[in-house]
Design a protein around this motif. Structure first.
Motif, PDB file in Angstrom:
ATOM      1  N   THR A  25      -5.867   8.036   3.495  1.00  0.00           N
ATOM      2  CA  THR A  25      -4.836   7.161   3.272  1.00  0.00           C
ATOM      3  C   THR A  25      -3.388   7.568   2.597  1.00  0.00           C
ATOM      4  O   THR A  25      -2.350   7.097   2.974  1.00  0.00           O
ATOM      5  CB  THR A  25      -5.474   6.463   2.294  1.00  0.00           C
ATOM      6  OG1 THR A  25      -6.670   5.751   2.616  1.00  0.00           O
ATOM      7  CG2 THR A  25      -4.562   5.341   1.780  1.00  0.00           C
ATOM      8  N   LEU A  26      -3.492   8.640   1.974  1.00  0.00           N
ATOM      9  CA  LEU A  26      -2.158   9.157   1.292  1.00  0.00           C
ATOM     10  C   LEU A  26      -1.200   9.819   2.505  1.00  0.00           C
ATOM     11  O   LEU A  26      -0.059   9.545   2.733  1.00  0.00           O
ATOM     12  CB  LEU A  26      -2.501  10.122   0.155  1.00  0.00           C
ATOM     13  CG  LEU A  26      -3.074   9.784  -1.181  1.00  0.00           C
ATOM     14  CD1 LEU A  26      -3.296  10.845  -2.026  1.00  0.00           C
ATOM     15  CD2 LEU A  26      -2.283   8.606  -1.601  1.00  0.00           C
ATOM     16  N   LYS A  27      -1.899  10.359   3.359  1.00  0.00           N
ATOM     17  CA  LYS A  27      -1.231  11.161   4.636  1.00  0.00           C
ATOM     18  C   LYS A  27      -0.888   9.983   5.538  1.00  0.00           C
ATOM     19  O   LYS A  27       0.316  10.231   6.229  1.00  0.00           O
ATOM     20  CB  LYS A  27      -2.274  11.962   5.393  1.00  0.00           C
ATOM     21  CG  LYS A  27      -2.523  13.179   4.698  1.00  0.00           C
ATOM     22  CD  LYS A  27      -1.475  14.367   4.358  1.00  0.00           C
ATOM     23  CE  LYS A  27      -1.339  14.909   5.729  1.00  0.00           C
ATOM     24  NZ  LYS A  27      -0.325  16.240   5.510  1.00  0.00           N
ATOM     25  N   LYS A  28      -1.436   8.959   5.505  1.00  0.00           N
ATOM     26  CA  LYS A  28      -0.961   7.910   6.437  1.00  0.00           C
ATOM     27  C   LYS A  28       0.291   7.225   5.855  1.00  0.00           C
ATOM     28  O   LYS A  28       1.524   7.064   6.562  1.00  0.00           O
ATOM     29  CB  LYS A  28      -1.855   6.720   6.657  1.00  0.00           C
ATOM     30  CG  LYS A  28      -1.574   5.616   7.716  1.00  0.00           C
ATOM     31  CD  LYS A  28      -2.538   4.736   7.756  1.00  0.00           C
ATOM     32  CE  LYS A  28      -3.778   5.316   8.753  1.00  0.00           C
ATOM     33  NZ  LYS A  28      -4.766   4.163   8.899  1.00  0.00           N
TER      34      LYS A  28
ATOM     35  N   ALA B  13       0.738  -1.151  -0.034  1.00  0.00           N
ATOM     36  CA  ALA B  13      -0.031  -0.035   0.004  1.00  0.00           C
ATOM     37  C   ALA B  13       0.738   1.316  -0.124  1.00  0.00           C
ATOM     38  O   ALA B  13       0.608   2.237  -0.796  1.00  0.00           O
ATOM     39  CB  ALA B  13      -1.003  -0.093   1.114  1.00  0.00           C
ATOM     40  N   ASP B  14       1.917   1.434   0.975  1.00  0.00           N
ATOM     41  CA  ASP B  14       2.694   2.414   0.858  1.00  0.00           C
ATOM     42  C   ASP B  14       3.620   2.584  -0.326  1.00  0.00           C
ATOM     43  O   ASP B  14       3.852   3.767  -0.745  1.00  0.00           O
ATOM     44  CB  ASP B  14       3.787   2.305   2.058  1.00  0.00           C
ATOM     45  CG  ASP B  14       3.144   2.672   3.402  1.00  0.00           C
ATOM     46  OD1 ASP B  14       1.833   3.291   3.334  1.00  0.00           O
ATOM     47  OD2 ASP B  14       3.558   2.182   4.357  1.00  0.00           O
TER      48      ASP B  14
ATOM     49  N   GLU C 127       2.496   8.906   3.996  1.00  0.00           N
ATOM     50  CA  GLU C 127       3.479  10.016   4.009  1.00  0.00           C
ATOM     51  C   GLU C 127       4.105   9.851   5.507  1.00  0.00           C
ATOM     52  O   GLU C 127       5.260  10.046   5.627  1.00  0.00           O
ATOM     53  CB  GLU C 127       2.593  11.310   3.733  1.00  0.00           C
ATOM     54  CG  GLU C 127       3.611  12.670   3.993  1.00  0.00           C
ATOM     55  CD  GLU C 127       3.082  13.744   3.883  1.00  0.00           C
ATOM     56  OE1 GLU C 127       3.427  14.871   3.115  1.00  0.00           O
ATOM     57  OE2 GLU C 127       1.935  13.983   4.759  1.00  0.00           O
ATOM     58  N   ALA C 128       3.195   9.816   6.448  1.00  0.00           N
ATOM     59  CA  ALA C 128       3.637   9.673   7.808  1.00  0.00           C
ATOM     60  C   ALA C 128       4.756   8.505   8.043  1.00  0.00           C
ATOM     61  O   ALA C 128       5.611   8.588   8.548  1.00  0.00           O
ATOM     62  CB  ALA C 128       2.505   9.623   8.767  1.00  0.00           C
ATOM     63  N   HIS C 129       4.269   7.445   7.373  1.00  0.00           N
ATOM     64  CA  HIS C 129       5.202   5.937   7.364  1.00  0.00           C
ATOM     65  C   HIS C 129       6.520   6.414   6.711  1.00  0.00           C
ATOM     66  O   HIS C 129       7.589   5.813   7.490  1.00  0.00           O
ATOM     67  CB  HIS C 129       4.301   5.008   6.746  1.00  0.00           C
ATOM     68  CG  HIS C 129       3.192   4.424   7.419  1.00  0.00           C
ATOM     69  ND1 HIS C 129       2.230   3.754   6.661  1.00  0.00           N
ATOM     70  CD2 HIS C 129       2.882   4.803   8.896  1.00  0.00           C
ATOM     71  CE1 HIS C 129       1.364   3.234   7.644  1.00  0.00           C
ATOM     72  NE2 HIS C 129       1.490   3.994   8.733  1.00  0.00           N
ATOM     73  N   LEU C 130       6.391   6.920   5.626  1.00  0.00           N
ATOM     74  CA  LEU C 130       7.702   7.242   4.866  1.00  0.00           C
ATOM     75  C   LEU C 130       8.611   8.068   5.759  1.00  0.00           C
ATOM     76  O   LEU C 130       9.798   7.947   5.451  1.00  0.00           O
ATOM     77  CB  LEU C 130       7.358   7.800   3.601  1.00  0.00           C
ATOM     78  CG  LEU C 130       6.876   6.861   2.647  1.00  0.00           C
ATOM     79  CD1 LEU C 130       6.153   7.371   1.237  1.00  0.00           C
ATOM     80  CD2 LEU C 130       7.516   5.324   1.954  1.00  0.00           C
TER      81      LEU C 130
ATOM     82  N   LYS D 230      13.899   6.502   7.969  1.00  0.00           N
ATOM     83  CA  LYS D 230      14.711   6.635   6.949  1.00  0.00           C
ATOM     84  C   LYS D 230      14.948   5.024   6.359  1.00  0.00           C
ATOM     85  O   LYS D 230      14.801   5.061   5.189  1.00  0.00           O
ATOM     86  CB  LYS D 230      16.076   7.117   7.390  1.00  0.00           C
ATOM     87  CG  LYS D 230      17.091   7.173   6.059  1.00  0.00           C
ATOM     88  CD  LYS D 230      18.329   7.830   6.689  1.00  0.00           C
ATOM     89  CE  LYS D 230      19.323   7.903   5.178  1.00  0.00           C
ATOM     90  NZ  LYS D 230      20.756   8.326   5.775  1.00  0.00           N
ATOM     91  N   GLU D 231      15.024   4.292   7.094  1.00  0.00           N
ATOM     92  CA  GLU D 231      15.194   2.836   6.587  1.00  0.00           C
ATOM     93  C   GLU D 231      14.056   2.276   5.761  1.00  0.00           C
ATOM     94  O   GLU D 231      14.161   1.442   4.834  1.00  0.00           O
ATOM     95  CB  GLU D 231      15.491   1.837   7.530  1.00  0.00           C
ATOM     96  CG  GLU D 231      16.772   1.845   8.381  1.00  0.00           C
ATOM     97  CD  GLU D 231      16.940   3.349   9.300  1.00  0.00           C
ATOM     98  OE1 GLU D 231      15.832   3.744   9.589  1.00  0.00           O
ATOM     99  OE2 GLU D 231      18.119   3.708   9.758  1.00  0.00           O
ATOM    100  N   TYR D 232      12.633   2.542   6.488  1.00  0.00           N
ATOM    101  CA  TYR D 232      11.535   2.120   5.635  1.00  0.00           C
ATOM    102  C   TYR D 232      11.319   3.042   4.322  1.00  0.00           C
ATOM    103  O   TYR D 232      10.887   2.359   3.227  1.00  0.00           O
ATOM    104  CB  TYR D 232      10.389   2.515   6.589  1.00  0.00           C
ATOM    105  CG  TYR D 232       9.056   2.071   5.877  1.00  0.00           C
ATOM    106  CD1 TYR D 232       8.850   0.461   5.635  1.00  0.00           C
ATOM    107  CD2 TYR D 232       7.939   2.960   5.476  1.00  0.00           C
ATOM    108  CE1 TYR D 232       7.505   0.048   5.290  1.00  0.00           C
ATOM    109  CE2 TYR D 232       6.939   2.433   4.858  1.00  0.00           C
ATOM    110  CZ  TYR D 232       6.649   0.863   4.973  1.00  0.00           C
ATOM    111  OH  TYR D 232       5.527   0.362   4.524  1.00  0.00           O
TER     112      TYR D 232
END
Length: 297
Positions: free
Chosen positions: A83-86, A55-56, A88-91, A95-97
């Protein structure tokens, strides 16, 4: 003001009049929306249940498309926005993700750098520049029209990802209504869920949720409900006849998408905005505004 337009799936499919209205609203405001035709579906929270990484990666790919254009993204769907903001937060929190996601994107020639912002149409209008532009271009003030906002839960929650100043008690959409000349209606259900996520699993419960919101808006004197989300629009408009039957109440209320409401005030006609394709008749809106200017593009 120029943006990459993330249309979402529903506005290009089941509710095409909402995409049409978005185009008209942007035109009337002098915004340049460049449709992201090669962007994928945001996943609507469903894809992430099976594979958060997939998804990300899909959404990061969409971000990279806007980044290559040097543009921020504008959404017209609360579900897409959340969904897009979520993603963005994950990314941005690891840095590793982000590197892991970029490794996936590399084969397709994409890379996420974090240079583009994601904004809902309502949040763009709510800026100082957006409000000034809106007020200067109104041709038919929505005087006498009492409008109840229905935000859509994804654009408000989780609150740390929301662009609204107070996600628990937002005023952004109501501020826009007031700028259009309409009377905002505040009611408890405006920040609740429309029930769409469970409509395929428990239809009665879903329709009960949307029905309670509609009754709440009507009981508080609203003439129309304006949504920030095509999925909410489907729940509140398309299913309204079933809701009335389920609740055994013979009362209905027209549903508009925010760009439709804005475009009405900018002078476009209901026919130009596809309002005649709604399940619940919008003639009531025309009658209330009949004393206003009828100039149009």
């Amino acid at each position: 003001m120029k943006f990459a337009l993330f249309t979402g799936c529903v506005a290009k499919g089941a509710t095409r009049e909402l995409m049409l209205s978005t185009t008209k609203a942007a035109e009337g405001l002098g915004f340049e929306f460049i449709e992201m035709k090669s962007a994928s579906c945001c996943g609507a929270g469903v894809v992430s249940e099976k594979s958060p990484l997939l998804a990300d990666a899909l959404n990061a790919r969409s971000f990279s498309i806007a980044e290559k254009q040097g543009l921020d993204i504008v959404t017209i769907c609360s579900t897409c926005q959340g969904t897009l903001k979520k993603t963005e937060a994950h990314l941005n929190e690891s840095k590793e993700y982000k590197e892991k996601v970029n490794d996936i994107l590399e084969d397709g020639g994409h890379q996420y750098n974090g240079t583009t912002r994601i904004k809902h149409f309502a949040n763009i209008l709510a800026t100082e520049e957006g409000m000034a532009r809106l007020k200067s271009r109104i041709k038919r003030p929505l005087t006498g029209l009492k409008v109840a906002a229905f935000y859509g839960c994804y654009v408000l929650r989780p609150s740390e990802n929301s662009d609204f100043e107070n996600p628990d008690n937002p005023t952004g959409m109501e501020d826009i209504f007031a700028a259009l000349g309409a009377t905002p209606v505040y009611y408890p259900s405006r920040v609740k869920c429309c029930g769409f996520p469970i409509v395929m699993m428990n239809k009665d419960a879903s329709l009960g949720m949307s029905g309670n919101a509609l009754v709440d808006a009507i009981d508080n004197g609203a003439d129309v409900v304006a949504t920030g989300c095509p999925l909410c629009h489907l729940s509140l408009d398309s299913y309204q006849p079933e809701i009335e039957s389920l609740q055994k109440k013979n009362q209905s209320i027209p549903i508009l998408h925010l760009p439709q409401l804005v475009a009405l005030a900018l002078g476009y006609t209901p026919t130009q905005l596809g309002m005649d394709s709604h399940i619940v008749s919008t003639l009531k809106i025309n009658q209330i505004l009949s004393g206003s200017s009828t100039s149009s593009h």
